[in-house]
Each structure stands twice: as C-alpha cells, then as structure tokens.
Design an enzyme around this catalytic site. Structure first.
Site, PDB file in Angstrom:
ATOM      1  N   ASN A 138       0.797  -1.241   0.000  1.00  0.00           N
ATOM      2  CA  ASN A 138       0.000   0.000   0.000  1.00  0.00           C
ATOM      3  C   ASN A 138       0.826   1.286   0.000  1.00  0.00           C
ATOM      4  O   ASN A 138       0.410   2.288  -0.567  1.00  0.00           O
ATOM      5  CB  ASN A 138      -1.042   0.004   1.119  1.00  0.00           C
ATOM      6  N   GLU A 232       3.895  -4.466  12.363  1.00  0.00           N
ATOM      7  CA  GLU A 232       2.916  -3.392  12.125  1.00  0.00           C
ATOM      8  C   GLU A 232       1.833  -3.999  11.254  1.00  0.00           C
ATOM      9  O   GLU A 232       2.051  -4.236  10.068  1.00  0.00           O
ATOM     10  CB  GLU A 232       3.573  -2.209  11.402  1.00  0.00           C
ATOM     11  N   CYS A 266      -3.372   1.186   6.539  1.00  0.00           N
ATOM     12  CA  CYS A 266      -3.618   0.437   7.781  1.00  0.00           C
ATOM     13  C   CYS A 266      -4.439   1.292   8.722  1.00  0.00           C
ATOM     14  O   CYS A 266      -5.207   0.784   9.531  1.00  0.00           O
ATOM     15  CB  CYS A 266      -2.293   0.046   8.420  1.00  0.00           C
TER      16      CYS A 266
END
Ligand code: NAD
Length: 501
Positions: A138, A232, A266
């Site tokens: 992303n 993460e 995210c």
C-alpha cells in the site's frame, strides 16, 4: 537462470515489468555480502552514516518524479498520492540524522551501590547486524524506507523484501543507494511469500508490515529462531464523532480518511460512530462529498482523487463486505459496486450498519465508509473497543478536554483528536498497534533507533587489587566484613545499617 514474476498495473491489468523471484541461494548470498559490509558501516560512526543518509536524501529528491511514476505504474494511485512518499522518507532522514547522535549516545550510569562504586559502567547501543524489512503493497516506498532509514542510521545492514505486487519502486530506490556510492549495506530481494520466509530465516531482526495473518506466521518462525520481531499489522480504525463536533471538518476528514489511497491504509477510517444529535448532518455532508470524488486511472496531472484497488484479491474482499452488509440490512448511500474496468471500486457510504456485519468487524481495506448512529459517548466507546484490532482511532469534538477523555478510553495505539492521520507525521510519538494490530512500535524518538540495537554493558574496574573481597578464598572474616559493608550501604535507618536490629 533466476525465475521471474510479472508485475501488473492494477488500473488495467496490463503487465508493467518482469521481476526476479529470488530464492534461498540469492537471499543467502545477499545476506552474506551485507554481513561483510556491516561492521565497517557500524564502525564509521553515526556522523559518517548520517552523511551518507543525507546524500541519499538528495538523490531521492533529485529522482522524486521518476520514483513517483514507477510507484504509480504498480499501485494505480492518483498522482497526488504517488508523490507523497518521497517527502515522507526525506522527513524521516532529516529527523533521524538530526537527532540520531544523541539518541545513540553511550550511557554512563552513576554507581548505585558499594560494588559499582569502583567501576566505570557504560551502556553501548550496538546494532543488530542484519535487519530484514518485509513490506506490503500500500505504501511501497515509504514503508520500506521509514523503517530502513532508522535501521541504517543505527548501524545495521538492511535487506528489504517488498510486496510481490509493488516491488518496482523499492528496487529503484535501493538502486539509488548504490548509485551514490554508499557502502553496500542496503539490498532489495524480490519475490513472493516464500522469499519473505527465507528472509526471516536469514536476518537478526525482522521488521514486518503487512497483514495480521502473515505477521503471526513470521512471529512464530522468529520465535523458533529467537530473533526479535516488530510487527505493524492490520487495523479497523474507529472514528468517534461527538455531539459538539465541527461537523463539516469531521465529515471532510471521514471522507479523506476513508477513501485516501482507496481506503488501503492500515489507519484508514473503517467505521464511524456518530452521536445522534449530529448524525443526520454528518451523513448528508459525507455523502455529498463522496459523490463529488473523481475516480479513475490518473496520469501526472491530478485529474483524479481516488484510484484503483491494488489487486483482484482486495477487490473481492471489498465486494464481499458490501454485499454482506446489504444482505443484512445496510443501506448504500453512495457507490456500492465495482468500476467498469481494472480493480476499481466506487467510493461507498453505508448506513444502517451493525456489528454483525463483516464491514464492521473485519479489515475491509477499501473505499468503504460504514456509519453508525449511537445514543451517547459510552455506546460509542463500547463499540469502538469492540474489535480485535487496536491500531489507531480518532475523536471529534470542540471541547478538546472532553474529546481527549474519550481518546483515553479507546483501545488503540494512537488516537488523533480533531485530526486525521496527524500522528503518522509526528516522529517523536510511537506508531504502535495494540491487540491484533501489532507487536512493538516504529518511531517514538530515540526508541525508534534504539529498537534496532542490542544494549551492551561494559563494566570496567577502576581499582584493581590482586583479588576482590568477594572472590576466593572464602573465609568467615571476609564474609562478615562483606556482609557488614553491604548492610551498611543497603539498609535504611541507622540501627539497621549497624546491624543493631
Ligand atoms: P501480506 O501480509 O499479504 O504481505 C506482506 C508481505 O509479507 C509481502 O511482502 C509478502 O510477500 C510477505 N509474506 C507473505 N507471506 C510471508 C511469509 N510466510 N513469510 C515472510 N513474508 C511473507 O500483506 P499485504 O496484503 O501486502 O498488505 C496489507 C496489510 O498490511 C493490511 O492488513 C494492512 O493493514 C497492513 N499494513 C499495516 C501497516 C501498519 O503500519 N500497521 C501499514 C501498511 C499496511
């Protein structure tokens, strides 16, 4: 011959490039070369490493446009979004090169007892020799380098394994490190999941950004090898809109926070809880703004606000979430279907949603904004916390003291008050996912560099008699003396110190 795989444009499915599928031998050879170069990189000291990083910053800026074009070709991002990653990395370089010498300075703790009174105690921060960075698709450039830069600054060598969907810009950026003539301590290995698994086996510290599912697999493998991991992972970020919110700002933020990068952040807004008094106005503003968004395959002239999704898998998840919501009673106020071509999905607003729907519980990672009306703050907090994820959240209300009180009640590693994604630009604060959203953190000032280091204690005798009182041979006299001294220095109260009670 090294096998290859094809990188496709998500905007129209056409091939963009062939990329090597690096196997175990390639990873082993790269790891060996990085390990050979790392001691010199560490030994040159922070100032010299910072000099190389600043030179690299200049290279990134000089090549900003070509990097953004490469990034756009493999992500389908609008030009505005394709051009934000280099500046982000530049800021990370500026921050750590400015403060790194202080963050990594040796510590010399003062003696705290009789034994250490005659010693010099030092704590050194020694890097893990080889850090592996595995990234998703992303933010392919930013995510590789926002972790790669502090690891390099700390003195580690770095091996990056970018996502198989977006390896091109990472490859190009890593090539820049060699182009400026920097020591060979940064390498990019391309491939799919199995290449990532080999990287996990080759390094001394794993920095992973990606899905919770893969994070769990990596953590289990790292545990077997006893190497540290920092994860993460995914999120299901909640936005809480209080009854005194600036509704116009909150609605604009919800649309940007939900649709930016086609909802594939995210930290995207994945669910919104709005207090009843402002619900109608909030929803109508959101819908009006979403309907004005321009979606399409952008070039370099800012024609579109929202691009495609990154791949077919993402498209089918988004489609499933919206269909599931509609089947369970949700109302679609905007969008609600895929685009005419490529992996586009229309920016979508859902109301009449509840926690029995996938769109309120699983990570959607697409341009979908489900909005729920709540009766009061307690209900908003209860629902926001009713999630397996805990990455970040936001709270909106003009009474900031009250909004901050609500923020403190949320189970999330970061909470923005009256703002969207602002924490991502504040390098002194941690980005830390709670619950299923992660393990460890990135950034947080000095901690952001120190996480890539092993603390090393060096304790040096300043007084060197032939033998210390606690060494051999043991004797009753020495024992009594040692115990008396220990007691005198450690006990509290004169009588206890003297052993009189
Ligand atoms: P993913 O987990 O499918 O893949 C991420 C990377 O892991 C890829 O490079 C992939 O090749 C590699 N990989 C896959 N299997 C592996 C294995 N067994 N061992 C080692 N590596 C392996 O994630 P994705 O679909 O690329 O990215 C989307 C996810 O990333 C979302 O869940 C999103 O929330 C998350 N994300 C989190 C953050 C954060 O900072 N918390 C930031 C961006 C994205």
């Amino acid at each position: 011959m090294t096998a290859t795989f094809t990188v496709l444009s998500p905007a129209d499915g056409t091939p963009v490039a062939e990329v090597p599928e690096h196997g175990p031998e390639d990873v082993a050879a790269a790891a060996e070369a990085l390990r050979q170069a790392q001691p010199e990189w560490e030994a040159m000291g922070f100032a010299e490493r910072a000099r190389w990083l600043r030179k690299y910053r200049d290279w990134l800026l000089d090549n900003e446009t070509s990097l953004a074009k490469t990034l756009q070709s493999e992500t389908g991002k609008p030009w505005f979004e394709a051009t934000v990653e280099v500046p982000y990395v530049v800021e990370v370089i500026n921050y750590y090169t400015k403060h790194g010498a202080r963050f990594l300075a040796d510590e010399t703790p003062r003696p705290h007892n009789a034994i250490t009174m005659t010693k010099r105690t030092q704590v050194l921060l020694r890097p893990y020799p080889l850090v592996g960075i595995i990234t998703p698709w992303n933010f392919p450039l930013a995510l590789a380098l926002m972790d790669g830069v502090p690891a390099l600054a700390a003195g580690a060598a770095v091996m990056v394994k970018p996502s198989e969907f977006t390896p091109l810009v990472t490859e190009a950026a890593v090539a820049g490190w060699a182009e400026i003539g920097a020591p060979p301590v940064l390498a990019c290995l391309t491939g799919r999941g199995p290449t990532g698994a080999v990287v996990v086996d080759a390094v001394d510290f794993v920095q992973f950004t990606g899905s919770t599912r893969t994070g769990r697999v990596i953590a289990a493998r790292a545990a077997e090898r006893l190497v540290p991991v920092s994860l993460e992972l995914g999120g299901k970020d909640a936005m809480v809109v209080l009854d005194d919110a600036d509704v116009e700002r909150a609605a604009n933020a919800a649309v940007w926070g939900g649709m930016c990068n086609s909802g594939q952040m995210c930290t995207s807004v994945e669910r919104v809880y709005v207090l009843e008094p402002v619900y109608d106005e909030f929803v109508s503003r959101v819908v009006a703004t979403v309907r004005k968004l321009r979606q399409g395959r952008d070039d370099q002239n800012y024609r579109y606000d929202v691009g495609s999704l990154a791949n077919d898998n993402q498209l089918s998840i988004v489609e499933r979430h919206v269909q599931d919501a509609v089947a369970k009673g949700a109302t679609v106020l905007a969008g609600g279907k895929r685009g005419a071509s490529g992996t586009f999905y229309e920016p979508t607003v859902l109301v009449d949603v509840h926690h029995g729907m996938a769109c309120m519980r699983e990570e959607t990672f697409g341009p979908v904004l489900p909005i729920m009306k709540v009766a009061d703050v307690d209900e908003a907090v209860r629902l926001a916390n009713d999630s397996g994820y805990g990455l970040s959240a936001s709270v909106w209300g003009k009474d900031t003291a009250r909004a901050e009180q609500v923020a403190r009640r949320l189970e999330a590693g970061s909470v923005n008050v009256n703002d969207m994604f602002a924490n991502l630009f504040a390098l002194p604060v941690p980005q830390a996912g709670w619950k299923q959203s992660g393990l460890g953190y990135r950034n947080w000032g000095a901690a952001g560099l120190r996480k890539y280091c092993r603390p090393q204690a060096i304790v040096t005798a300043r007084v060197t008699p032939a033998a210390e009182p606690i060494w051999y041979p043991y004797s009753p006299v020495k024992s009594r003396l040692v115990r008396k001294v220990m007691r005198f220095t450690m006990a509290r109260g004169l009588l206890r110190r003297l052993g009189l009670r």
